[in-house]
Write a protein that holds these residues in place. Structure first.
Motif, PDB file in Angstrom:
ATOM      1  N   PHE A  18      -2.377  14.440   3.671  1.00  0.00           N
ATOM      2  CA  PHE A  18      -3.039  13.546   4.636  1.00  0.00           C
ATOM      3  C   PHE A  18      -4.230  12.839   4.000  1.00  0.00           C
ATOM      4  CE2 PHE A  18      -6.298  12.867   7.905  1.00  0.00           C
ATOM      5  CZ  PHE A  18      -5.596  12.056   8.786  1.00  0.00           C
ATOM      6  N   ASP A  19      -5.032  13.581   3.214  1.00  0.00           N
ATOM      7  CA  ASP A  19      -6.211  12.990   2.575  1.00  0.00           C
ATOM      8  C   ASP A  19      -5.812  11.880   1.612  1.00  0.00           C
ATOM      9  OD1 ASP A  19      -7.871  14.640   3.965  1.00  0.00           O
ATOM     10  OD2 ASP A  19      -8.117  16.102   2.353  1.00  0.00           O
ATOM     11  N   THR A  20      -4.729  12.106   0.853  1.00  0.00           N
ATOM     12  CA  THR A  20      -4.268  11.095  -0.108  1.00  0.00           C
ATOM     13  C   THR A  20      -3.833   9.830   0.609  1.00  0.00           C
ATOM     14  OG1 THR A  20      -3.532  12.828  -1.628  1.00  0.00           O
ATOM     15  CG2 THR A  20      -2.622  10.628  -1.965  1.00  0.00           C
ATOM     16  N   LYS A  21      -3.078  10.005   1.683  1.00  0.00           N
ATOM     17  CA  LYS A  21      -2.608   8.846   2.441  1.00  0.00           C
ATOM     18  C   LYS A  21      -3.779   8.075   3.032  1.00  0.00           C
ATOM     19  CE  LYS A  21       0.524   7.461   6.172  1.00  0.00           C
ATOM     20  NZ  LYS A  21       1.452   7.915   7.234  1.00  0.00           N
ATOM     21  N   GLN A  22      -4.757   8.785   3.574  1.00  0.00           N
ATOM     22  CA  GLN A  22      -5.928   8.119   4.144  1.00  0.00           C
ATOM     23  C   GLN A  22      -6.743   7.401   3.075  1.00  0.00           C
ATOM     24  OE1 GLN A  22      -6.671   7.754   7.482  1.00  0.00           O
ATOM     25  NE2 GLN A  22      -4.624   8.617   7.653  1.00  0.00           N
ATOM     26  N   ARG A  23      -6.775   7.955   1.870  1.00  0.00           N
ATOM     27  CA  ARG A  23      -7.495   7.301   0.772  1.00  0.00           C
ATOM     28  C   ARG A  23      -6.812   5.978   0.403  1.00  0.00           C
ATOM     29  NH1 ARG A  23     -11.370   8.107  -3.313  1.00  0.00           N
ATOM     30  NH2 ARG A  23     -11.577   6.016  -4.200  1.00  0.00           N
ATOM     31  N   ILE A  24      -5.479   5.981   0.348  1.00  0.00           N
ATOM     32  CA  ILE A  24      -4.735   4.753   0.044  1.00  0.00           C
ATOM     33  C   ILE A  24      -4.988   3.702   1.123  1.00  0.00           C
ATOM     34  CG2 ILE A  24      -2.422   3.765  -0.224  1.00  0.00           C
ATOM     35  CD1 ILE A  24      -1.551   6.477  -1.392  1.00  0.00           C
ATOM     36  N   ILE A  25      -4.919   4.131   2.383  1.00  0.00           N
ATOM     37  CA  ILE A  25      -5.169   3.216   3.504  1.00  0.00           C
ATOM     38  C   ILE A  25      -6.571   2.628   3.417  1.00  0.00           C
ATOM     39  CG2 ILE A  25      -5.445   3.080   6.017  1.00  0.00           C
ATOM     40  CD1 ILE A  25      -3.212   5.184   6.235  1.00  0.00           C
ATOM     41  N   SER A  26      -7.550   3.488   3.104  1.00  0.00           N
ATOM     42  CA  SER A  26      -8.939   3.042   3.010  1.00  0.00           C
ATOM     43  C   SER A  26      -9.121   2.042   1.870  1.00  0.00           C
ATOM     44  CB  SER A  26      -9.849   4.258   2.799  1.00  0.00           C
ATOM     45  OG  SER A  26     -11.184   3.867   2.620  1.00  0.00           O
ATOM     46  N   ASP A  27      -8.481   2.318   0.741  1.00  0.00           N
ATOM     47  CA  ASP A  27      -8.583   1.406  -0.404  1.00  0.00           C
ATOM     48  C   ASP A  27      -8.006   0.026  -0.071  1.00  0.00           C
ATOM     49  OD1 ASP A  27      -9.779   3.392  -1.847  1.00  0.00           O
ATOM     50  OD2 ASP A  27      -7.980   3.966  -2.956  1.00  0.00           O
ATOM     51  N   ILE A  28      -6.848   0.020   0.590  1.00  0.00           N
ATOM     52  CA  ILE A  28      -6.226  -1.248   0.982  1.00  0.00           C
ATOM     53  C   ILE A  28      -7.112  -1.991   1.980  1.00  0.00           C
ATOM     54  CG2 ILE A  28      -4.245  -2.278   2.175  1.00  0.00           C
ATOM     55  CD1 ILE A  28      -2.537   0.013   1.084  1.00  0.00           C
ATOM     56  N   ALA A  29      -7.652  -1.256   2.956  1.00  0.00           N
ATOM     57  CA  ALA A  29      -8.504  -1.868   3.986  1.00  0.00           C
ATOM     58  C   ALA A  29      -9.765  -2.480   3.384  1.00  0.00           C
ATOM     59  CB  ALA A  29      -8.875  -0.825   5.036  1.00  0.00           C
ATOM     60  N   ASN A  30     -10.332  -1.839   2.368  1.00  0.00           N
ATOM     61  CA  ASN A  30     -11.541  -2.366   1.731  1.00  0.00           C
ATOM     62  C   ASN A  30     -11.267  -3.684   1.015  1.00  0.00           C
ATOM     63  OD1 ASN A  30     -13.242  -0.307   2.574  1.00  0.00           O
ATOM     64  ND2 ASN A  30     -12.798   0.980   0.791  1.00  0.00           N
ATOM     65  N   VAL A  31     -10.100  -3.764   0.358  1.00  0.00           N
ATOM     66  CA  VAL A  31      -9.741  -5.012  -0.326  1.00  0.00           C
ATOM     67  C   VAL A  31      -9.543  -6.138   0.685  1.00  0.00           C
ATOM     68  CG1 VAL A  31      -8.017  -6.148  -1.785  1.00  0.00           C
ATOM     69  CG2 VAL A  31      -8.699  -3.787  -2.273  1.00  0.00           C
ATOM     70  N   ILE A  32      -8.855  -5.830   1.777  1.00  0.00           N
ATOM     71  CA  ILE A  32      -8.634  -6.841   2.826  1.00  0.00           C
ATOM     72  C   ILE A  32      -9.959  -7.264   3.453  1.00  0.00           C
ATOM     73  CG2 ILE A  32      -7.596  -7.221   5.099  1.00  0.00           C
ATOM     74  CD1 ILE A  32      -5.283  -5.433   4.245  1.00  0.00           C
ATOM     75  N   LYS A  33     -10.859  -6.308   3.633  1.00  0.00           N
ATOM     76  CA  LYS A  33     -12.170  -6.606   4.211  1.00  0.00           C
ATOM     77  C   LYS A  33     -12.934  -7.600   3.332  1.00  0.00           C
ATOM     78  CE  LYS A  33     -16.463  -4.261   5.536  1.00  0.00           C
ATOM     79  NZ  LYS A  33     -17.157  -2.948   5.598  1.00  0.00           N
TER      80      LYS A  33
END
Length: 436
Positions: A125-140
């Protein structure tokens, strides 16, 4: 009083001379630290490192997803998507493929719906959330560029607001988050220590009474000592044992803290390269100084006084109950139906005290720290935050009076129950013993 003193002395020396007491007293702090370290190692051992290949059709994420010690991104050409996905099940060098679709007209919703992570193993779960967070930061960041907002401007918008709080009832002292955290930590430690010691040593009193009752040793002792003197001697003896163990553990904790602090400073000074950066980033010295300053601002003489008073009165109060239970039953199995009455009020006081951290002067905090059944833990939980003198005096008076009354009731049950064998003690029987 002479008989009570002799029994107290006998009970104390009997307990402290046992090898189990010496071993437990010396090893318990070490075992607790070792247990905490083991739990930490278990969490560390269960950590995983995942390698994810990135196929970026949008071109937006190229080089923007940063690897770390737990997650590695590897960018691969978009033309290899089909072959990579087809061979993923047999590929043991990577854990998954992150596929990001084309971005048309800055339609980030379409990008989100078309993105997918294909894996060949279970991703945490932590790994998946880290990937999601990384993608969201780039989009932001991309959205910020589109709106013409600089990152420094956004950081300025997200900047918090610090509000200085001055408490006029405490000589205009400043209350900050760190001070509140220190008070909360101290409150929980004192409360938990009191709760555990009352339970552990109260049960020890009960078992001591039950053991002598079953061995029929009490029949010999009772021929020359009053039952009440015997009960009080046992309670006070075990109280001295508890205090001795507690003082030893405090001394070991202080020495251990000094040694670890010295060792940590030495270790810091001997780490080559990058050590200054790490220290500056953590700012350990500043945090330690602030914590020490917050501790020094507390009224420690009052905290220590309240802790000792409520610890001793609470222990004697509940030990009287445990002594009565031990005298009323014939074996440990039968104690279960009665010990619940002693444990529940303590648990109510402890768990109820967790809510006091947010509002120590609220109605729940007041009543839990006034009612004698819960005040031994609740008042100790409140005292670091400050308690009005009249509430403190009222609580001590009520607890003292209730403790004396409980000793009286327990003495009447003890007097009859200590010589009763074979009969199951019911609440009705106990009531007869109290009235008799």
């Amino acid at each position: 009083m002479n008989n009570i003193f002799l029994i107290t002395k006998r009970e104390f020396l009997t307990q402290v001379k046992k090898k189990s007491f010496i071993i437990l007293t010396l090893l318990a702090p070490i075992l607790i630290i070792a247990f905490g370290a083991l739990v930490g190692l278990m969490f560390k051992a269960n950590e995983s490192h995942n390698t994810i290949e990135v196929i970026d059709h949008s071109g937006l994420f190229q080089g923007q997803l940063k690897s770390n010690d737990k997650l590695t991104y590897i960018y691969v050409p978009t033309v290899t998507e089909k072959s990579k996905v087809d061979n993923l099940k047999r590929n043991k060098t990577i854990d998954g493929i992150l596929i990001l679709p084309k971005l048309s007209n800055q339609n980030f919703d379409h990008l989100e719906k078309g993105s997918r992570l294909v894996v060949n193993t279970k991703i945490g779960f932590d790994t998946k959330q880290r990937i999601i967070s990384d993608i969201a930061n780039v989009i932001k960041k991309e959205k910020m560029k589109e709106l013409g907002i600089a990152e420094s401007q956004l950081n300025n918008l997200d900047k918090g607001f610090e509000l200085k709080t001055i408490n006029v009832s405490e000589n205009n002292k400043e209350d900050n988050d760190l001070t509140f955290g220190v008070k909360t930590g101290l409150s929980m430690i004192l409360m938990y220590v009191t709760f555990m010691f009352i339970i552990i040593y109260g049960v020890r009193v009960m078992r001591s009474v039950l053991e002598e009752k079953n061995n029929r040793v009490v029949e010999i002792i009772i021929s020359s000592v009053k039952p009440f003197d015997l009960m009080m001697g046992k309670i006070l003896g075990v109280t001295m044992v508890a205090l001795t163990q507690f003082i030893i553990w405090i001394a070991m904790s202080v020495v251990g803290a000094l040694v670890l602090n010295t060792g940590f400073n030495t270790l810091q000074s001997n780490i080559p390269g990058g050590n200054e950066e790490m220290i500056n980033k953590l700012d350990v010295t500043q945090v330690a100084t602030q914590v020490s300053h917050s501790l020094l601002e507390l009224n420690f003489p009052l905290i220590i006084f309240v802790f000792i008073v409520f610890f001793l009165l609470g222990y004697i109060f509940y030990s009287s109950i445990y002594a009565a239970i031990g005298s009323a039953v014939d074996n440990e199995t039968e104690t279960q139906q009665f010990t619940l009455f002693a444990i529940l009020p303590l648990m109510l006081g402890m768990y109820g005290s967790f809510s006091l951290m947010n509002n120590p002067d609220g109605p729940l905090g007041f009543w839990l720290s006034i009612i004698p059944f819960t005040s031994p833990v609740a008042m100790i939980a409140r005292i670091p935050f400050g308690v009005p003198v009249w509430q403190l005096v009222l609580s001590i008076v009520l607890l003292l009076g209730t403790t004396i009354f409980m000793i009286f009731l327990a003495g009447k049950i003890y007097r009859v129950g200590i010589l009763m064998y074979g009969n199951k003690a019911t609440l009705k029987e106990l009531w007869k013993w109290v009235k008799g």
